[in-house]
Write a protein that holds these residues in place. Structure first.
Motif, PDB file in Angstrom:
ATOM      1  N   UNK B 329       0.891  -1.133  -0.094  1.00  0.00           N
ATOM      2  CA  UNK B 329      -0.063   0.008  -0.083  1.00  0.00           C
ATOM      3  C   UNK B 329       0.820   1.286  -0.056  1.00  0.00           C
ATOM      4  N   UNK B 330       2.035   1.215   0.655  1.00  0.00           N
ATOM      5  CA  UNK B 330       2.816   2.665   0.981  1.00  0.00           C
ATOM      6  C   UNK B 330       4.049   2.365   0.807  1.00  0.00           C
ATOM      7  N   UNK B 331       4.352   1.312   0.179  1.00  0.00           N
ATOM      8  CA  UNK B 331       5.819   1.245  -0.049  1.00  0.00           C
ATOM      9  C   UNK B 331       6.735   0.953   1.201  1.00  0.00           C
ATOM     10  N   UNK B 332       6.521   0.817   2.105  1.00  0.00           N
ATOM     11  CA  UNK B 332       7.225   0.915   3.430  1.00  0.00           C
ATOM     12  C   UNK B 332       6.560  -0.097   4.415  1.00  0.00           C
ATOM     13  N   UNK B 333       7.367  -0.631   5.487  1.00  0.00           N
ATOM     14  CA  UNK B 333       6.644  -1.454   6.662  1.00  0.00           C
ATOM     15  C   UNK B 333       5.826  -0.592   7.300  1.00  0.00           C
ATOM     16  N   UNK B 334       4.882  -1.113   7.913  1.00  0.00           N
ATOM     17  CA  UNK B 334       3.920  -0.219   8.894  1.00  0.00           C
ATOM     18  C   UNK B 334       4.498  -0.321  10.229  1.00  0.00           C
ATOM     19  N   UNK B 335       5.605  -0.866  10.355  1.00  0.00           N
ATOM     20  CA  UNK B 335       6.119  -1.150  11.909  1.00  0.00           C
ATOM     21  C   UNK B 335       7.643  -0.390  11.861  1.00  0.00           C
ATOM     22  N   UNK B 336       7.602   0.361  12.969  1.00  0.00           N
ATOM     23  CA  UNK B 336       9.112   1.105  13.162  1.00  0.00           C
ATOM     24  C   UNK B 336       9.738   0.292  14.119  1.00  0.00           C
ATOM     25  N   UNK B 337       9.299  -0.635  14.915  1.00  0.00           N
ATOM     26  CA  UNK B 337      10.045  -1.160  15.831  1.00  0.00           C
ATOM     27  C   UNK B 337      10.056  -0.466  17.238  1.00  0.00           C
ATOM     28  N   UNK B 338       9.127   0.156  17.476  1.00  0.00           N
ATOM     29  CA  UNK B 338       9.096   1.084  18.702  1.00  0.00           C
ATOM     30  C   UNK B 338       8.903   0.126  19.917  1.00  0.00           C
ATOM     31  N   UNK B 339       8.173  -0.794  19.717  1.00  0.00           N
ATOM     32  CA  UNK B 339       7.978  -2.004  20.775  1.00  0.00           C
ATOM     33  C   UNK B 339       6.798  -1.715  21.569  1.00  0.00           C
ATOM     34  N   UNK B 340       6.026  -0.418  21.427  1.00  0.00           N
ATOM     35  CA  UNK B 340       5.136  -0.157  22.407  1.00  0.00           C
ATOM     36  C   UNK B 340       3.702  -1.173  22.259  1.00  0.00           C
ATOM     37  N   UNK B 341       3.498  -1.860  21.184  1.00  0.00           N
ATOM     38  CA  UNK B 341       2.545  -2.642  20.988  1.00  0.00           C
ATOM     39  C   UNK B 341       2.822  -3.844  22.021  1.00  0.00           C
ATOM     40  N   UNK B 342       4.067  -4.086  22.262  1.00  0.00           N
ATOM     41  CA  UNK B 342       4.649  -5.393  23.064  1.00  0.00           C
ATOM     42  C   UNK B 342       4.713  -4.765  24.507  1.00  0.00           C
TER      43      UNK B 342
END
Ligand code: FAD
Ligand code: SF4
Ligand code: SF4
Ligand code: FES
Lengths: 277, 362
Positions: B329-342
């Protein structure tokens, strides 16, 4: 921030000019779009807003040659469609659109056309009938195969028969449950497809209806030899924005409000049977 | 990039500068036992001398031995809360006596400045830019807030146990997206190293008591932070998850997932919204949008049923969207690895581990 950017979320007011009761729960309304004509491709939809109740996606079911008359056929099923179906001429609705992809009426030229629709799925293909009729000479045989639950649920019946007579469409109707007014076939719409005698190598098939119906229709079309890239279907998903921003209509990588609702089978087939995607 | 040295007591001068012209300054502050992003006015509002201990499912605050102002790891909030607010009115509809309908915009956002954003936060803004500022589809609420922001980032010198920005290529080094970047140096005489990242950044420090400095503190801090990171997103995740759409492994995570949607709310890139229609006492109809989550069953409602009925299907949407279809969709991952969801998952579910398990990567 530009005014054009704002327009994506903001509806345009349009008054209702007429309303026709199609079946017990379904009406066709025409909006006066002369102030902002809605030029659309058959298969596209708008977001219709009922004051205070909200917006829902509704296919445009009128004649694409008349962008100044915006026609929708709406079935009352819930919170927003109930008030939409209850509007009366003179009342004003909000409209955004048109949105989404359309049926391949140009790609289908110089061949046979097979339209298979079930229930309210007839509404999004009705503009196709207008488009085909306007250039009837460009198409070979046109098959219109329609299924409904009962004879009383058949949409546009008189109009379809008139169209078929005037433009030489091969119209076939079937119902799941007959009553004493019905002397036509009883059974699923796939039966009509089995019986239709078209040349699968020259046909473009367009289908719209419940997913389960489309699954069987596509299966039968493929069995008869219609190539995957000549089969088109319309996907229905929850839609809150129609502009690719709310995320609700995602189906795999597709935002169906933009790369759908109409799509080619070869684009859909790899995930059509993945449940709950 | 030019580098300057800023004395800690002169930081307030920078905060004043950021608020010139009525700009609303958003930065870290302590609230309800967590470090959130909210309106701040001076360094007195910053969480001084605090650090965080972070793990799947939890983050605690502890006192530090020093007076660090930015000595903690990312909290639950990202710039998203301000650039793409949890609730915003899109328009109001008004009906006049003749029954005419009028649609009127009501959104008058302030101008924002941010301080304390980390590399992952800047990468997340880049991703939300890709979502909301697409050619032909500009979201006006986002565009209005985003257009003229000022961003003062902070270079991380430590990583949380949940961070994995290094494996996503988004951090820990702040190398784009900030007007200024502060590296807080605590050894010896405490000071900030200020890196200038834009003309606006140059204007922000003009006339402030800063001295040019040759310092490698930013690189050293980033290297320290990177060295802490153990979590690594598998490199083949985009394809491996798509190949596993019908794997029974989704049921295993569904048995642990509460479908609370915390992960999508804290995720700095998740953008989904729904709309709410209400009427005011004056009879106007309000059309507002608010954050939504694909973990909510109603998210995919069709008349009478939901498309993603089971939690396994909803978890699959989240993970495949973030890590796989987002690329399409956007030519990038949707995750930046910030870890917040964990960190903010009440069940401590770790998306990296799930991606590895479900995708079958080593
Ligand atoms: C592209 C497209 C074209 C459509 N064209 C037509 C049409 O021409 N005529 C027509 O009568 N209906 C059409 N529909 C279906 C129509 O949008 C739904 O019936 C309507 O959204 C129901 O809303 P409600 O508030 O009345 O129902 P509720 O059941 O109260 O709605 C609950 C939620 O589910 C959503 N929802 C419910 N049913 C559907 C559905 N079938 N499709 C998508 N979202 C749904 C609603 O938007 C709402 O978010 C179309 C749907 C799509 C996606
Ligand atoms: S998916 Fe998790 S780790 Fe990735 S950006 Fe979102 S919150 Fe951060
Ligand atoms: S993961 Fe879910 S909430 Fe987040 S952007 Fe994707 S669909 Fe929306
Ligand atoms: S309907 Fe909102 S993204 Fe498609």
């Amino acid at each position: 921030m530009t005014a054009a950017a704002l327009d994506l979320w903001r509806p345009v007011p349009m008054p209702v000019v007429s309303k026709v009761q199609e079946t017990a729960d379904t009406v066709t309304i025409e909006l006066d779009a002369r102030d902002s004509p809605v030029r659309f491709a058959p298969g596209q939809f708008t977001m219709l807003y009922a004051f205070g109740h909200g917006e829902v996606p509704i296919s445009i079911s009128g004649d694409p040659a008349h962008p100044e008359r915006l026609v929708h056929t709406i079935r009352a099923v819930g919170r927003v469609t109930n008030p939409l179906v209850a509007v009366e001429p003179g009342q004003v609705l909000g409209v955004r659109g048109p949105f989404g992809t359309g049926w391949p009426v140009h790609d289908a030229e110089d061949g046979e056309v097979v339209v298979v629709a079930g229930g309210i799925g007839l509404a999004p293909v009705r503009p196709v009938f207008h488009a085909l009729a306007a250039h009837r000479e460009r198409y070979e045989r046109v098959w219109v195969l329609v299924g409904a639950r009962t004879p009383a649920d058949l949409l546009y019946r008189e109009e379809l028969e008139r169209f078929a007579g005037a433009h030489g469409f091969d119209l076939r109707l079937t119902v799941d449950h007959a009553d004493d007014t019905w002397d036509g076939p009883v059974g699923v719409v796939t039966r009509l497809l089995e019986a239709a005698d078209f040349d699968p190598s020259r046909a473009t098939l367009m289908t719209c209806g419940p997913e389960i119906m489309m699954r069987f229709v596509v299966r039968e079309a493929l069995r008869q030899g219609v190539p995957a890239e000549k089969i088109w279907l319309s996907m229905e998903r929850n839609m809150k924005c129609a502009i690719g921003l709310c995320g609700h209509c995602q189906w795999g990588a597709d935002f169906l409000c933009r790369t759908g609702p109409v799509m080619r089978w070869d684009h859909a087939m790899h995930r059509f049977d993945v449940g709950g995607l | 990039m030019s580098r300057y040295r800023l004395d800690p007591h002169d930081l307030d001068r920078l905060l004043e500068r950021l608020q010139e012209g009525g700009r609303v300054l958003i930065g870290p502050r302590l609230r309800d036992g967590a470090i959130v992003l909210d309106r701040i006015r001076s360094t007195a509002d910053l969480p001084r001398g605090l650090t965080t201990v972070t793990a799947p499912g939890r983050q605690h605050l502890l006192d530090r031995a020093d007076d660090a102002l930015f000595g903690y790891e990312v909290g639950p909030d990202a710039a998203k809360r301000w650039l793409h607010p949890p609730r915003v009115e899109l328009w109001r509809a008004r009906k006049d006596e003749g029954g005419e309908l009028f649609f009127e915009g009501t959104d008058e956002p302030p101008k924002y400045a941010f301080i304390g954003l980390r590399a992952c936060d800047l990468a997340a803004i880049g991703i939300q830019d890709a979502v909301f500022l697409r050619p032909g589809i500009t979201d006006p609420t986002y565009a209005a807030r985003r257009a003229d922001v000022r961003i003062v980032a902070v270079q991380c010198g430590a990583s949380a146990a949940t961070c994995f920005c290094a494996s996503m290529g988004t951090g820990p080094r702040v190398d784009r997206g900030a007007d200024l970047t502060l590296t807080e140096v605590l050894d010896g005489e405490p000071h900030f190293v200020v890196e200038v990242g834009s003309e606006e950044g140059e204007a922000l420090i003009e006339g402030l008591p800063v001295k040019p400095v040759a310092s490698t503190a930013p690189e050293e801090a980033a290297a320290r932070a990177a060295a802490h990171q153990e979590r690594q997103m598998p490199g083949d995740v985009r394809a491996s998850l798509l190949n596993a759409l019908e794997s029974p492994a989704w049921d295993d995570v569904a048995a642990r997932c509460l479908a609370c949607g915390n992960c999508t709310l804290v995720c700095p890139t998740c953008f989904c919204t729904t709309v709410e229609d209400t009427t005011t006492l004056a009879g106007d109809a309000v059309h507002a949008r608010r954050w939504d989550t694909c973990f909510d069953q109603g998210f995919t409602d069709l008349h009478g049923h939901a498309v993603r009925e089971g939690v396994a299907q909803r978890y699959r949407q989240w993970l495949t969207h973030k890590l796989s279809t987002w690329h399409d969709q956007f030519d990038t991952s949707g995750c930046v690895g910030c870890g917040r969801c964990i960190t903010w998952c009440p069940a401590g579910i770790d998306l990296v581990e799930e991606a590895r398990r479900i995708g079958g990567s080593g």
